[in-house]
Design a protein around this motif. Structure first.
Motif, PDB file in Angstrom:
ATOM      1  N   VAL A  66      17.229  55.123 -18.004  1.00 26.39           N
ATOM      2  CA  VAL A  66      18.334  54.092 -17.433  1.00 26.39           C
ATOM      3  C   VAL A  66      17.878  53.052 -16.512  1.00 26.39           C
ATOM      4  O   VAL A  66      18.412  52.092 -16.988  1.00 26.39           O
ATOM      5  N   THR A  67      17.050  53.494 -15.615  1.00 27.22           N
ATOM      6  CA  THR A  67      16.586  52.256 -14.748  1.00 27.22           C
ATOM      7  C   THR A  67      16.081  51.219 -15.818  1.00 27.22           C
ATOM      8  O   THR A  67      16.180  50.055 -15.649  1.00 27.22           O
ATOM      9  N   VAL A  68      14.738  51.600 -16.299  1.00 26.36           N
ATOM     10  CA  VAL A  68      14.132  50.781 -17.171  1.00 26.36           C
ATOM     11  C   VAL A  68      14.978  50.027 -18.246  1.00 26.36           C
ATOM     12  O   VAL A  68      14.912  48.924 -18.466  1.00 26.36           O
ATOM     13  N   GLY A  69      15.792  50.711 -18.918  1.00 23.88           N
ATOM     14  CA  GLY A  69      16.746  50.181 -19.817  1.00 23.88           C
ATOM     15  C   GLY A  69      17.535  49.114 -19.254  1.00 23.88           C
ATOM     16  O   GLY A  69      17.730  47.974 -20.021  1.00 23.88           O
ATOM     17  N   LEU A  70      18.222  49.376 -17.929  1.00 25.96           N
ATOM     18  CA  LEU A  70      19.035  48.407 -17.396  1.00 25.96           C
ATOM     19  C   LEU A  70      18.138  46.965 -16.876  1.00 25.96           C
ATOM     20  O   LEU A  70      18.733  45.688 -17.246  1.00 25.96           O
ATOM     21  N   TYR A  71      16.892  47.184 -16.693  1.00 27.65           N
ATOM     22  CA  TYR A  71      16.131  46.130 -16.550  1.00 27.65           C
ATOM     23  C   TYR A  71      15.658  45.170 -17.618  1.00 27.65           C
ATOM     24  O   TYR A  71      15.705  44.228 -18.092  1.00 27.65           O
ATOM     25  N   ILE A  72      15.506  46.033 -18.928  1.00 28.18           N
ATOM     26  CA  ILE A  72      15.314  45.475 -20.232  1.00 28.18           C
ATOM     27  C   ILE A  72      16.289  44.477 -20.514  1.00 28.18           C
ATOM     28  O   ILE A  72      16.352  43.516 -21.012  1.00 28.18           O
ATOM     29  N   ILE A  73      17.548  45.333 -20.428  1.00 31.42           N
ATOM     30  CA  ILE A  73      18.904  44.520 -20.789  1.00 31.42           C
ATOM     31  C   ILE A  73      18.956  43.325 -19.945  1.00 31.42           C
ATOM     32  O   ILE A  73      19.249  42.165 -20.320  1.00 31.42           O
ATOM     33  N   GLY A  74      18.557  43.426 -18.582  1.00 29.44           N
ATOM     34  CA  GLY A  74      18.644  42.338 -17.609  1.00 29.44           C
ATOM     35  C   GLY A  74      17.601  41.119 -18.132  1.00 29.44           C
ATOM     36  O   GLY A  74      18.050  39.865 -17.904  1.00 29.44           O
ATOM     37  N   LYS A  75      16.510  41.494 -18.532  1.00 27.08           N
ATOM     38  CA  LYS A  75      15.357  40.531 -18.910  1.00 27.08           C
ATOM     39  C   LYS A  75      15.881  40.039 -20.167  1.00 27.08           C
ATOM     40  O   LYS A  75      15.626  38.651 -20.180  1.00 27.08           O
ATOM     41  N   PHE A  76      16.196  40.349 -21.202  1.00 27.62           N
ATOM     42  CA  PHE A  76      16.808  39.893 -22.397  1.00 27.62           C
ATOM     43  C   PHE A  76      18.062  39.185 -22.488  1.00 27.62           C
ATOM     44  O   PHE A  76      18.529  38.352 -23.636  1.00 27.62           O
ATOM     45  N   GLY A  77      18.984  39.951 -21.727  1.00 26.17           N
ATOM     46  CA  GLY A  77      20.349  39.621 -21.621  1.00 26.17           C
ATOM     47  C   GLY A  77      21.015  40.548 -22.860  1.00 26.17           C
ATOM     48  O   GLY A  77      20.401  40.682 -23.847  1.00 26.17           O
ATOM     49  N   PRO A  78      22.368  40.968 -22.642  1.00 29.64           N
ATOM     50  CA  PRO A  78      23.114  41.609 -23.469  1.00 29.64           C
ATOM     51  C   PRO A  78      23.134  41.062 -24.937  1.00 29.64           C
ATOM     52  O   PRO A  78      23.234  41.652 -26.013  1.00 29.64           O
ATOM     53  N   ASP A  79      23.438  39.654 -24.801  1.00 30.37           N
ATOM     54  CA  ASP A  79      23.573  39.015 -26.241  1.00 30.37           C
ATOM     55  C   ASP A  79      22.365  39.085 -27.179  1.00 30.37           C
ATOM     56  O   ASP A  79      22.278  39.536 -28.443  1.00 30.37           O
ATOM     57  N   ALA A  80      21.223  39.116 -26.593  1.00 29.76           N
ATOM     58  CA  ALA A  80      19.814  38.973 -27.415  1.00 29.76           C
ATOM     59  C   ALA A  80      19.773  40.503 -28.083  1.00 29.76           C
ATOM     60  O   ALA A  80      19.055  40.704 -29.200  1.00 29.76           O
ATOM     61  N   LEU A  81      20.279  41.468 -27.313  1.00 31.18           N
ATOM     62  CA  LEU A  81      20.218  42.915 -27.719  1.00 31.18           C
ATOM     63  C   LEU A  81      21.323  43.345 -28.613  1.00 31.18           C
ATOM     64  O   LEU A  81      21.510  44.613 -28.815  1.00 31.18           O
ATOM     65  N   GLY A  82      22.086  42.494 -28.994  1.00 37.21           N
ATOM     66  CA  GLY A  82      23.178  42.846 -29.803  1.00 37.21           C
ATOM     67  C   GLY A  82      24.428  43.572 -28.762  1.00 37.21           C
ATOM     68  O   GLY A  82      25.310  44.342 -29.516  1.00 37.21           O
ATOM     69  N   LEU A  83      24.343  43.813 -27.583  1.00 35.19           N
ATOM     70  CA  LEU A  83      25.262  44.083 -26.757  1.00 35.19           C
ATOM     71  C   LEU A  83      26.326  43.355 -26.211  1.00 35.19           C
ATOM     72  O   LEU A  83      27.017  43.568 -25.353  1.00 35.19           O
ATOM     73  N   GLY A  84      26.363  42.035 -26.719  1.00 37.48           N
ATOM     74  CA  GLY A  84      27.326  40.872 -25.835  1.00 37.48           C
ATOM     75  C   GLY A  84      28.656  41.159 -25.960  1.00 37.48           C
ATOM     76  O   GLY A  84      29.393  41.153 -25.148  1.00 37.48           O
ATOM     77  N   GLY A  85      29.107  42.175 -26.926  1.00 34.97           N
ATOM     78  CA  GLY A  85      30.538  42.161 -27.068  1.00 34.97           C
ATOM     79  C   GLY A  85      31.021  43.393 -26.264  1.00 34.97           C
ATOM     80  O   GLY A  85      32.125  43.701 -25.756  1.00 34.97           O
TER      81      GLY A  85
END
Lengths: 555, 108
Positions: free
Chosen positions: A459-478
């Protein structure tokens, strides 16, 4: 000329640092002679469980290079709200040392554990858990060590005379690379590896105590000078508001939403709760002498936090009045010291962050080398290794880890403080809940502990990865709204789910996974649980002995 | 083997619960007070006239951070100085574990 750069021209600063380095080396030598009794492992990695209250308190003060470099920069930039960012230090001595200290101290004695992987392996009777702990400790600490080595090299680079590179390198090399940084890195690496390898745990502890005292003295010297030169705190506050915006005197901070209320709540978890789950803290909780030592260390740490951190806020708010509109806020500490203090006092104060980095690195080097030697080499490869062989393996591992990290640090990472926050969050998410539940809950199982570790880290590393690339780049923008408007503006930024720091979510995931995983798995061996939770006769065996000799269960 | 819970476990658990409650109280008070009186938010702009200095500090900072810091320190002195029990942490089994590791290795 930049005031921080002017340090190059201050020989007293270099003299102070050289003295500091020599004293650290001397402490390593003295430490080597101090702990002659006991087994090599217990002496080298745990100081024979002999730490007194002063040593436990000052080494648990959670200071690293960031405390005296990154923290002042935050106060200068964002203003009074950074006081709330650090406010959980008011309760941290109780939580960090008091909540788990007694049980970890007792369980480590009952099991004979000298390292964190030892502790979890013996508490739950699971070699897999011990191995997982070793891997996670090494991953997070190595990440952090690269940043700390880089910080040590940067401080040394500032202090060394600018002509040093010309003595060592040719003009071509000087032109093509940052040779001053490389020289600083080499000096730092040689110092820290030498005294840590030779002196072991006690050398790391004593250097930590030494630098903590220097740091407190430095703050005490700087406070009256800063208050006098600034014209008072209120004047400095108004100056800060004029230079930035009204947020300098209020939340969530000047110029941007640095510390919204959700992050304020998160940082009461960050320092006061995640501090309990740091391997360096847990090792100290295995090394204190007795319960009385623990009680007094809590009191000493409370006093220490109050006389260091509160004045640091005052000093660097006052800096707004003394050094208005600095080009780089990272220079505020050395610039202020040079402006206010005479060169010799400045040298003394500037030695403190260098000492903080030195002592932090030495403690972590030992945790990593103990993981390699005791938890991997001895446990899985050479269980019958002699004490002499273990000793040489430990020395070799400490040197090798130091050199490898130094090689990686030749390409310095940016944003030291954010790397520290990332690895602290990750380690707490991995180790706090297994430690907490394992200390107080009989039903906790190895499966539950493994689930807690893996879930917290993911969970911790995952949130850092989302923060690094941004939700949009990972398809989570919506699904996930943008959070780039809160927290630090740059660097290793995580994704702040519902505005909270990842440490909160990592701890929550770890807690849930630990409880569910334990309840879904087979109950633990009642004989092992009884040894660790129930009143036992003085000759009761260690759990490992019970595993080897099951016939003892009936006695 | 006895089934009586070790008194060290009971003492440590009781102390941990009280510490947890103290942490919760400090978090709720500090964050709550600072948010109510020290945060700029929609419909509540703040400026130089709202600082109301106490010993040079903005009043929200004094009452939301410095005051609870003092209260926590006093509580900590009482808790660690008088309330926490001086428990015997028992025998150190480190030599026994080292022997077990070697013995276990020889059996493999």
């Amino acid at each position: 000329m930049n005031k921080a750069a002017a340090i190059h021209a201050q020989p007293p600063t270099m003299i102070a640092l050289v003295l500091f380095t020599l004293i650290s080396l001397a402490l390593g030598v003295i430490a080597n002679f101090a702990g002659r009794k006991g087994s090599f492992l217990e002496k080298y990695f745990l100081g024979n469980r002999s730490l007194g209250p002063f040593a436990v308190a000052l080494t648990a003060a959670v200071m690293s290079g960031g405390t005296f470099m990154g923290f002042p920069s935050l106060v200068y930039t964002f203003g009074w709200i950074v006081g709330l960012w650090i406010a959980s230090y008011m309760i941290a001595p109780l939580t960090v040392l008091g909540a788990l200290g007694k049980r970890i101290g007792q369980l480590s004695r009952k099991t004979g554990a000298v390292t964190l992987p030892d502790f979890f392996r013996e508490r739950f009777g699971s070699p897999s858990l011990g191995l997982l702990t070793s891997i996670l400790v090494m991953f997070f600490l190595c990440t952090n060590l690269v940043a700390q080595f880089s910080a040590g090299a940067r401080i040394m680079k500032i202090v060394l005379p600018s002509s040093t590179a010309e003595w060592v390198f040719t003009d071509d090399i000087i032109a093509s690379s940052d040779t001053s940084y490389l020289i600083g890195l080499a000096i730092f690496t040689l110092t820290v590896v030498a005294y840590t390898t030779y002196g072991g745990f006690l050398a790391a502890i004593w250097t930590d105590v030494f630098q903590s005292i220097i740091m407190a003295v430095g703050v005490m010297l700087l406070l009256p000078l800063a208050l006098k030169a600034s014209g008072g705190l209120h004047h400095a506050t108004l100056m800060g508001m004029a230079q930035t915006d009204p947020g300098f005197a209020f939340g969530p901070g000047a110029l941007r939403s640095f510390h919204p209320i959700t992050l304020a709540i998160s940082f009461f978890f960050m320092w006061a709760i995640t501090g309990m789950g740091q391997p360096s803290t847990m090792v100290r909780l295995m090394a204190f002498r007795d319960s009385r030592t623990l009680r007094y260390s809590i009191i000493y740490l409370t006093i220490y936090n109050a006389i260091v951190y509160i004045p640091l806020i005052f000093i660097f708010v006052a800096a707004r009045s003394i050094l208005p509109n600095l080009g780089s806020s990272d220079d505020v500490m050395p610039s202020l010291v040079i402006t206010l203090a005479n060169p010799y006092v400045a040298g003394l104060i500037l030695a403190a962050p260098y000492g903080a980095v030195l002592s932090t690195v030495s403690g972590w080097l030992l945790i990593i080398s103990s993981g390699l030697v005791h938890d991997l080499y001895q446990r899985f490869i050479r269980p019958t290794a002699s004490e002499r062989e273990i000793a040489w393996a430990s020395y070799t591992a400490t040197i090798a880890v130091g050199l490898i990290v130094a090689i990686v640090a030749m390409h310095p990472p940016d944003y030291l403080q954010l790397i520290v926050v990332f690895s602290s969050s990750g380690m707490a998410a991995a180790f706090l809940m297994p430690g907490l539940l394992g200390s107080f809950w009989r039903r906790m199982t190895a499966t539950g502990a493994i689930a807690a570790m893996i879930s917290g880290v993911l969970v911790t590393v995952g949130l850092y990865i989302i923060g690094k690339f941004g939700p949009d780049a990972l398809g989570l923008g919506g699904i996930l709204p943008d959070t780039t408007d809160i927290g630090p503006a740059k660097g290793l930024r995580p994704y702040y789910l519902f505005g909270f720091d990842p440490c909160v979510w990592g701890l929550l995931a770890s807690l849930i996974a630990g409880i569910v995983g334990s309840l879904l798995s087979r109950p633990p061996d009642p004989a092992r649980v009884a040894l660790l939770f129930d009143l036992q006769p003085p000759d009761a065996p260690a759990p490992a002995t019970l595993d080897l000799h099951p016939e003892l269960k009936s006695s | 083997m006895s089934r009586d819970t070790d008194p060290v476990v009971n003492n440590a658990r009781r102390e941990a619960v009280i510490i947890g409650l103290a942490w919760l109280a400090s978090t709720v008070y500090s964050c709550g007070y600072c948010y109510l009186f020290g945060y700029i938010r929609t419909g509540r702009p703040l400026g130089p006239d709202d600082v109301h200095p106490v010993l040079g500090m903005p009043s929200w900072f004094f009452w939301g951070v410095i005051f609870p810091w003092g209260v926590c320190s006093v509580f900590t002195f009482w808790f660690a100085g008088w309330f926490m029990a001086d428990d015997d942490l028992g025998t150190d089994h480190t030599p026994e574990l080292e022997q077990d590791i070697r013995e276990g290795g020889l059996h493999e």
